[in-house]
Design a protein around this motif. Structure first.
Motif, PDB file in Angstrom:
ATOM      1  N   PHE A  56       0.824  -1.201   0.000  1.00  0.00           N
ATOM      2  CA  PHE A  56       0.000   0.000   0.000  1.00  0.00           C
ATOM      3  C   PHE A  56       0.861   1.254   0.000  1.00  0.00           C
ATOM      4  O   PHE A  56       1.859   1.339   0.716  1.00  0.00           O
ATOM      5  CB  PHE A  56      -0.941   0.001   1.211  1.00  0.00           C
ATOM      6  CG  PHE A  56      -1.926  -1.124   1.194  1.00  0.00           C
ATOM      7  CD1 PHE A  56      -2.998  -1.106   0.328  1.00  0.00           C
ATOM      8  CD2 PHE A  56      -1.754  -2.221   2.027  1.00  0.00           C
ATOM      9  CE1 PHE A  56      -3.909  -2.163   0.300  1.00  0.00           C
ATOM     10  CE2 PHE A  56      -2.657  -3.274   2.002  1.00  0.00           C
ATOM     11  CZ  PHE A  56      -3.737  -3.240   1.141  1.00  0.00           C
ATOM     12  N   ASP A  63      -5.325   4.173   1.368  1.00  0.00           N
ATOM     13  CA  ASP A  63      -5.611   3.759  -0.005  1.00  0.00           C
ATOM     14  C   ASP A  63      -7.107   3.539  -0.212  1.00  0.00           C
ATOM     15  O   ASP A  63      -7.634   3.812  -1.291  1.00  0.00           O
ATOM     16  CB  ASP A  63      -4.847   2.477  -0.336  1.00  0.00           C
ATOM     17  CG  ASP A  63      -3.423   2.780  -0.790  1.00  0.00           C
ATOM     18  OD1 ASP A  63      -2.987   3.937  -0.613  1.00  0.00           O
ATOM     19  OD2 ASP A  63      -2.748   1.874  -1.319  1.00  0.00           O
ATOM     20  N   HIS A  87      -1.767   7.131  -7.347  1.00  0.00           N
ATOM     21  CA  HIS A  87      -1.349   7.691  -6.059  1.00  0.00           C
ATOM     22  C   HIS A  87      -0.121   8.578  -6.201  1.00  0.00           C
ATOM     23  O   HIS A  87       0.173   9.386  -5.327  1.00  0.00           O
ATOM     24  CB  HIS A  87      -1.062   6.557  -5.061  1.00  0.00           C
ATOM     25  CG  HIS A  87      -0.253   5.432  -5.638  1.00  0.00           C
ATOM     26  ND1 HIS A  87       1.065   5.556  -5.998  1.00  0.00           N
ATOM     27  CD2 HIS A  87      -0.619   4.161  -5.938  1.00  0.00           C
ATOM     28  CE1 HIS A  87       1.501   4.402  -6.473  1.00  0.00           C
ATOM     29  NE2 HIS A  87       0.501   3.535  -6.459  1.00  0.00           N
ATOM     30  N   SER A 299       0.654  -3.266  -7.163  1.00  0.00           N
ATOM     31  CA  SER A 299       0.734  -1.919  -6.623  1.00  0.00           C
ATOM     32  C   SER A 299       1.868  -1.118  -7.239  1.00  0.00           C
ATOM     33  O   SER A 299       1.922   0.080  -7.108  1.00  0.00           O
ATOM     34  CB  SER A 299       0.901  -1.970  -5.102  1.00  0.00           C
ATOM     35  OG  SER A 299       2.100  -2.644  -4.762  1.00  0.00           O
TER      36      SER A 299
END
Length: 403
Positions: A56, A63, A87, A299
């Protein structure tokens, strides 16, 4: 390798501006649908993130909150948040094409070819059209299905796949052994008797129409970087409003392991885990480092300048037949599939030259965005499609397919 060229009106927002053509009731219904679906997407995000282990960026709850905001503001699903690294992306999130809208986009773009979509969707029809225009493609040896089972298989290396399918599902790769009249299963690395191979084929044929084709093999230059299966270049071509044809983007998909008999790059199938994709410089044919398709933790992207199994170099090599590949795709679009505005081609690179494996009228933009690591909005492709959206929407603003 790539840069964003801001434009006052991107085709992705222009496509979304179809809302301005709807009446007030339709707009209200559209907004209510969006409000209802976005929180649902965020809740699915929570379940998806718990189920799939990952690294994360802002902590688990951080998140979750960002995925919720992305679903509300941009309609971005959790996979988009991680695949495109939203992100930490330096680009405005609104410029990214969303998974839930791309099918509607291509339905609109290729609306003039609705009566001919089967020539791309059905791989048997695709082969027939290619033969008509003398376009090199994989030869079909036999066709089977629920009402036509296989009684015998060709005595040669063969590849079996659904006539209408994607993501490498229900595919079989078999090598023929002439000495004992048997086959070798390239996926599971086991020998099969002729009867066992026929049974395996019929297990799929009883559920769907399948094609039995000659097994197309990688060229000697490509084989070391795609050891398990056929590597294909995904080439994107556009028909402009002026009527000419242009190649806009190019990627190379690679088998990541000797047990992966296809090169499909899809996070949802474990059989595609470890497969890779590289950007192709459309001028020179040179490859970038490959990005790995990791089904279990997406991720962040993992880069491979060399193939992890064979050690063969990927980054910096020049594809064989590159000029011929570009000519082949542009000729196929202009001569055989000229009603379509946007097509994604899958091209094999063999020792005898490029071979067209299939064409896709709904090729998606998510693959381009992930591998090129930039949004669709602001890139050369969207500038070309922007004019097409303007022309189509100015004639008759459609609602069909819009989300």
């Amino acid at each position: 390798m790539f840069s964003i060229h801001p434009h006052p009106q991107h085709s992705l927002p222009y496509y979304r501006s179809v809302l301005t053509h709807l009446n007030k009731l339709q707009i209200v219904l559209f907004i209510l649908l969006r409000i209802a679906l976005a929180p649902l997407a965020a809740l699915l995000a929570l379940a998806w993130m718990i189920r799939v282990p990952r690294e994360f960026k802002h902590g688990f709850y951080g998140d979750v909150i960002r995925c919720f905001k992305g679903a509300i503001w941009y309609g971005a699903l959790p996979a988009d948040y991680y695949n495109y690294a939203l992100h930490s992306s330096p680009h405005p999130h609104g410029l990214y094409s969303r998974r839930i809208e791309t099918k509607g986009m291509f339905d609109l773009l290729n609306s003039a070819a609705r009566d001919e979509r089967n020539t791309l969707a059905d791989k048997e029809q695709f082969s027939i059209v290619c033969q008509k225009y003398q376009i090199p493609t994989a030869r079909i040896l036999a066709v089977a299905g629920p009402d036509r089972h296989v009684k015998d298989l060709p005595k040669r290396d063969i590849f079996i796949k659904p006539a209408e399918g994607s993501k490498g599902e229900d595919t079989i790769s078999l090598q023929y052994n002439e000495e004992n009249n048997s086959y070798f299963d390239n996926r599971f690395k086991v020998p099969l008797s002729t009867q066992a191979a026929i049974q395996q084929t019929n297990d799929i044929a009883q559920r769907k129409k399948i094609l039995i084709q000659t097994l197309v093999s990688n060229s000697s230059e490509i084989a070391p970087i795609s050891p398990g299966g056929l590597a294909t270049a995904r080439i994107y071509t556009v028909k402009t409003v002026e009527g000419d044809y242009r190649l806009t983007n190019a990627l190379l998909r690679l088998s990541g392991a000797s047990t992966n008999i296809t090169d499909n790059f899809n996070n949802q199938l474990a059989s595609n885990d470890g497969n890779m994709a590289s950007c192709i410089d459309i001028e020179t044919g040179k490859l970038s480092a490959a990005i790995v398709n990791n089904c279990h933790n997406i991720s962040k992207n993992k880069y491979r300048p060399h193939h992890p199994e064979t050690g063969a170099q990927i980054e910096g090599i020049t594809l064989p037949w590159w000029t011929d590949i570009k000519r082949l795709c542009l000729r196929a679009h202009e001569q055989a599939f000229k009603k379509f505005v946007f097509i994604g081609w899958d091209v094999a690179l063999t020792d005898k030259g490029p071979v067209l494996i299939e064409g896709n009228w709904n090729p998606g933009i998510t693959f381009i965005q992930r591998i090129e690591e930039r949004p669709y909005g602001g890139c050369p492709l969207e500038n070309l499609l922007n004019k097409q959206f303007e022309a189509i929407l100015s004639q008759k603003p459609p609602i069909h397919g819009i989300i």
